[in-house]
Design an enzyme around this catalytic site. Sequence first.
Site, PDB file in Angstrom:
ATOM      1  N   HIS A 208      -2.007 -10.839   8.148  1.00  0.00           N
ATOM      2  CA  HIS A 208      -2.556  -9.597   7.858  1.00  0.00           C
ATOM      3  C   HIS A 208      -4.000  -9.884   7.878  1.00  0.00           C
ATOM      4  O   HIS A 208      -4.958 -10.067   7.164  1.00  0.00           O
ATOM      5  CB  HIS A 208      -2.196  -9.090   6.530  1.00  0.00           C
ATOM      6  CG  HIS A 208      -2.628  -7.759   6.405  1.00  0.00           C
ATOM      7  ND1 HIS A 208      -1.974  -6.603   6.684  1.00  0.00           N
ATOM      8  CD2 HIS A 208      -4.051  -7.195   5.912  1.00  0.00           C
ATOM      9  CE1 HIS A 208      -2.710  -5.291   6.274  1.00  0.00           C
ATOM     10  NE2 HIS A 208      -3.859  -5.817   5.760  1.00  0.00           N
ATOM     11  N   CYS A 241     -10.837  -1.014   4.732  1.00  0.00           N
ATOM     12  CA  CYS A 241      -9.975  -0.990   3.396  1.00  0.00           C
ATOM     13  C   CYS A 241     -11.034  -0.347   2.386  1.00  0.00           C
ATOM     14  O   CYS A 241     -12.144  -0.602   2.318  1.00  0.00           O
ATOM     15  CB  CYS A 241      -9.943  -2.394   2.876  1.00  0.00           C
ATOM     16  SG  CYS A 241      -9.510  -2.353   1.122  1.00  0.00           S
ATOM     17  N   ASN A 250      -7.499  -3.506  10.953  1.00  0.00           N
ATOM     18  CA  ASN A 250      -6.552  -4.777  11.499  1.00  0.00           C
ATOM     19  C   ASN A 250      -6.625  -4.916  12.915  1.00  0.00           C
ATOM     20  O   ASN A 250      -7.066  -4.390  13.509  1.00  0.00           O
ATOM     21  CB  ASN A 250      -4.989  -4.642  11.232  1.00  0.00           C
ATOM     22  CG  ASN A 250      -4.522  -4.385   9.789  1.00  0.00           C
ATOM     23  OD1 ASN A 250      -4.873  -3.820   8.959  1.00  0.00           O
ATOM     24  ND2 ASN A 250      -4.377  -5.834   9.450  1.00  0.00           N
TER      25      ASN A 250
HETATM   26  P1  HMG Z   1      -4.938   3.413 -13.130  1.00  0.00           P
HETATM   27  O1  HMG Z   1      -6.074   4.677 -13.025  1.00  0.00           O
HETATM   28  O2  HMG Z   1      -5.253   2.267 -13.713  1.00  0.00           O
HETATM   29  O3  HMG Z   1      -3.306   3.883 -13.436  1.00  0.00           O
HETATM   30  O4  HMG Z   1      -5.000   3.244 -11.571  1.00  0.00           O
HETATM   31  P2  HMG Z   1      -2.938   4.299 -14.900  1.00  0.00           P
HETATM   32  O5  HMG Z   1      -1.703   3.624 -14.868  1.00  0.00           O
HETATM   33  O6  HMG Z   1      -3.933   4.051 -16.061  1.00  0.00           O
HETATM   34  O7  HMG Z   1      -2.507   5.664 -14.646  1.00  0.00           O
HETATM   35  C1  HMG Z   1      -3.401   6.931 -14.584  1.00  0.00           C
HETATM   36  C2  HMG Z   1      -2.989   8.188 -14.304  1.00  0.00           C
HETATM   37  O8  HMG Z   1      -2.583   8.065 -12.718  1.00  0.00           O
HETATM   38  C3  HMG Z   1      -1.452   8.458 -14.939  1.00  0.00           C
HETATM   39  O9  HMG Z   1      -1.425  10.091 -14.777  1.00  0.00           O
HETATM   40  C4  HMG Z   1      -0.469   8.022 -14.002  1.00  0.00           C
HETATM   41  O10 HMG Z   1       0.663   8.832 -13.828  1.00  0.00           O
HETATM   42  C5  HMG Z   1      -1.070   8.258 -12.468  1.00  0.00           C
HETATM   43  P3  HMG Z   1      -1.822  10.958 -16.183  1.00  0.00           P
HETATM   44  O11 HMG Z   1      -0.878  10.232 -17.280  1.00  0.00           O
HETATM   45  O12 HMG Z   1      -3.407  10.579 -16.435  1.00  0.00           O
HETATM   46  O13 HMG Z   1      -1.751  12.128 -15.602  1.00  0.00           O
HETATM   47  N1  HMG Z   1      -0.974   7.272 -11.457  1.00  0.00           N
HETATM   48  C6  HMG Z   1       0.059   7.565 -10.431  1.00  0.00           C
HETATM   49  N2  HMG Z   1      -0.065   8.922  -9.663  1.00  0.00           N
HETATM   50  C7  HMG Z   1       0.533   8.756  -8.585  1.00  0.00           C
HETATM   51  N3  HMG Z   1       1.139   7.720  -7.838  1.00  0.00           N
HETATM   52  C8  HMG Z   1       0.829   6.665  -8.511  1.00  0.00           C
HETATM   53  C9  HMG Z   1       0.319   6.417  -9.855  1.00  0.00           C
HETATM   54  N4  HMG Z   1       0.118   5.500 -10.739  1.00  0.00           N
HETATM   55  C10 HMG Z   1      -0.665   6.076 -11.838  1.00  0.00           C
HETATM   56  N5  HMG Z   1       1.319   5.282  -7.889  1.00  0.00           N
HETATM   57  C11 HMG Z   1      -3.354   1.928  -9.819  1.00  0.00           C
HETATM   58  C12 HMG Z   1      -4.064   1.924 -11.266  1.00  0.00           C
HETATM   59  C13 HMG Z   1      -2.904   0.823  -9.296  1.00  0.00           C
HETATM   60  C14 HMG Z   1      -2.270   3.327  -9.850  1.00  0.00           C
HETATM   61  C15 HMG Z   1      -4.749   2.624  -8.927  1.00  0.00           C
HETATM   62  O14 HMG Z   1      -5.487   1.405  -8.956  1.00  0.00           O
HETATM   63  C16 HMG Z   1      -4.260   2.605  -7.330  1.00  0.00           C
HETATM   64  O15 HMG Z   1      -3.590   3.481  -6.900  1.00  0.00           O
HETATM   65  N6  HMG Z   1      -4.774   1.766  -6.689  1.00  0.00           N
HETATM   66  C17 HMG Z   1      -4.210   1.651  -5.206  1.00  0.00           C
HETATM   67  C18 HMG Z   1      -5.473   1.098  -4.433  1.00  0.00           C
HETATM   68  C19 HMG Z   1      -5.121   1.152  -2.899  1.00  0.00           C
HETATM   69  O16 HMG Z   1      -4.360   1.739  -2.337  1.00  0.00           O
HETATM   70  N7  HMG Z   1      -5.870   0.531  -2.342  1.00  0.00           N
HETATM   71  C20 HMG Z   1      -5.762   0.323  -0.765  1.00  0.00           C
HETATM   72  C21 HMG Z   1      -4.320  -0.613  -0.440  1.00  0.00           C
HETATM   73  S1  HMG Z   1      -4.278  -2.219  -0.739  1.00  0.00           S
HETATM   74  C22 HMG Z   1      -5.207  -2.678   1.009  1.00  0.00           C
HETATM   75  O17 HMG Z   1      -5.486  -2.092   1.798  1.00  0.00           O
HETATM   76  C23 HMG Z   1      -5.212  -4.354   0.908  1.00  0.00           C
HETATM   77  C24 HMG Z   1      -3.917  -4.609   2.073  1.00  0.00           C
HETATM   78  O18 HMG Z   1      -4.225  -4.080   3.278  1.00  0.00           O
HETATM   79  C25 HMG Z   1      -4.065  -6.437   2.366  1.00  0.00           C
HETATM   80  C26 HMG Z   1      -5.327  -6.615   2.957  1.00  0.00           C
HETATM   81  O19 HMG Z   1      -6.029  -5.933   3.826  1.00  0.00           O
HETATM   82  O20 HMG Z   1      -6.002  -7.555   2.059  1.00  0.00           O
HETATM   83  C27 HMG Z   1      -2.518  -4.376   1.491  1.00  0.00           C
HETATM   84 MG    MG Z   2      -5.328  -4.494   4.794  1.00  0.00          MG
END
Ligand code: HMG
Ligand code: MG
Length: 296
Positions: A208, A241, A250
């Site tokens: 990736h 990202c 990418n």
């Molecule tokens: P958090 O704030 O620590 O979550 O986020 P939490 O568990 O403390 O929950 C807080 C609130 O969020 C709660 O709601 C949950 O229900 C809600 P409340 O009770 O307060 O009303 N919640 C959600 N709602 C919808 N969908 C969910 C969800 N989870 C919790 N899934 C969390 C932790 C991991 C969810 C957050 O940090 C997050 O969403 N991170 C994602 C970041 C992201 O998407 N980054 C980009 C993708 S990765 C990437 O690009 C790299 C890759 O391409 C590879 C590379 O290039 O290296 C893959």
């Molecule tokens: Mg990526």
Amino acid sequence: MNLPRQVRVVEVGPRDGLQNERGPILSAEVKANLIDRLSACGIQHIEAAAFVHPKWVPQMANSDAVLARITRHQHINYSALTPNMRGLERALEAGVDEIAVFAAASEGFSQRNTNCSIDESLERFQPVVRRALDHGLQVRGYVSVVVDCPYEGAVSPTKVAQVSDALMQMGCYEISLGDTIGTATPGRIHTLLDAITPFVPVTYLAGHCHDTYGQALANIYAMLEAGISCFDASVAGLGGCPYAQGASGNVATEDLVYLLHGLGIDTGIQLDRLIKVGQDISADLNRMNGSKVGSL
Ligand code: HMG
Ligand code: MG
């Protein structure tokens, strides 16, 4: 040279590509149309969405609506990112074929991207992976920052090997190695793979490569030499990202396919069609086409 004869391309444009688009959330119609057009190019795996917290990545907020709109094809695997159980529940409801969990090889990136330590993320994934497998879904694992981290600098290949191994042991059928900020060069890829492959067989690995420093194709070639036969790519080089400042998209799928076909490696992808999709989405988003092949 003993290169693979076939390569599986995972098209991540609709997720990794679009997640970083600034401005208002792109409509489900625009996203689904992109996915449908990619489906008609011979691509077998499309990462279509991310069921992450909408506050963290607003552009993915309408993932449910996107999956509801696409026209599915039996032979195509439509997958989505799921960071936790809430994400899995949303993905199951949307009827994905496969999920991907995503970890990092540095503590700094893990905290910024998923708000928890590496160990906490792996603990969080255990029940998610188990439940997904119970539902008959395949699970893919990502490891981010496998070479350099934007917050901590050079990352230990041993740490990458440990996290990759943990994801494989958990039940991931494939581990995609993310050069998140695109700083890798082929020598470092060889060193990395030498550290990983004693623990995780090369058949489990995918590449990736973000193209920030223009090294993605060179790094992919190094991975091909090592026997990796699955690569992620983004049409028109869309993306970046949100948690890696300055990271570009990418490798462009068009450029990857051109390289592979030039090497006599089969992908099943129709390059001319794909080029048109890349040109059209670049025009629709009013951004420069990140594919060299698609810009000729
Ligand atoms: P958090 O704030 O620590 O979550 O986020 P939490 O568990 O403390 O929950 C807080 C609130 O969020 C709660 O709601 C949950 O229900 C809600 P409340 O009770 O307060 O009303 N919640 C959600 N709602 C919808 N969908 C969910 C969800 N989870 C919790 N899934 C969390 C932790 C991991 C969810 C957050 O940090 C997050 O969403 N991170 C994602 C970041 C992201 O998407 N980054 C980009 C993708 S990765 C990437 O690009 C790299 C890759 O391409 C590879 C590379 O290039 O290296 C893959
Ligand atoms: Mg990526």
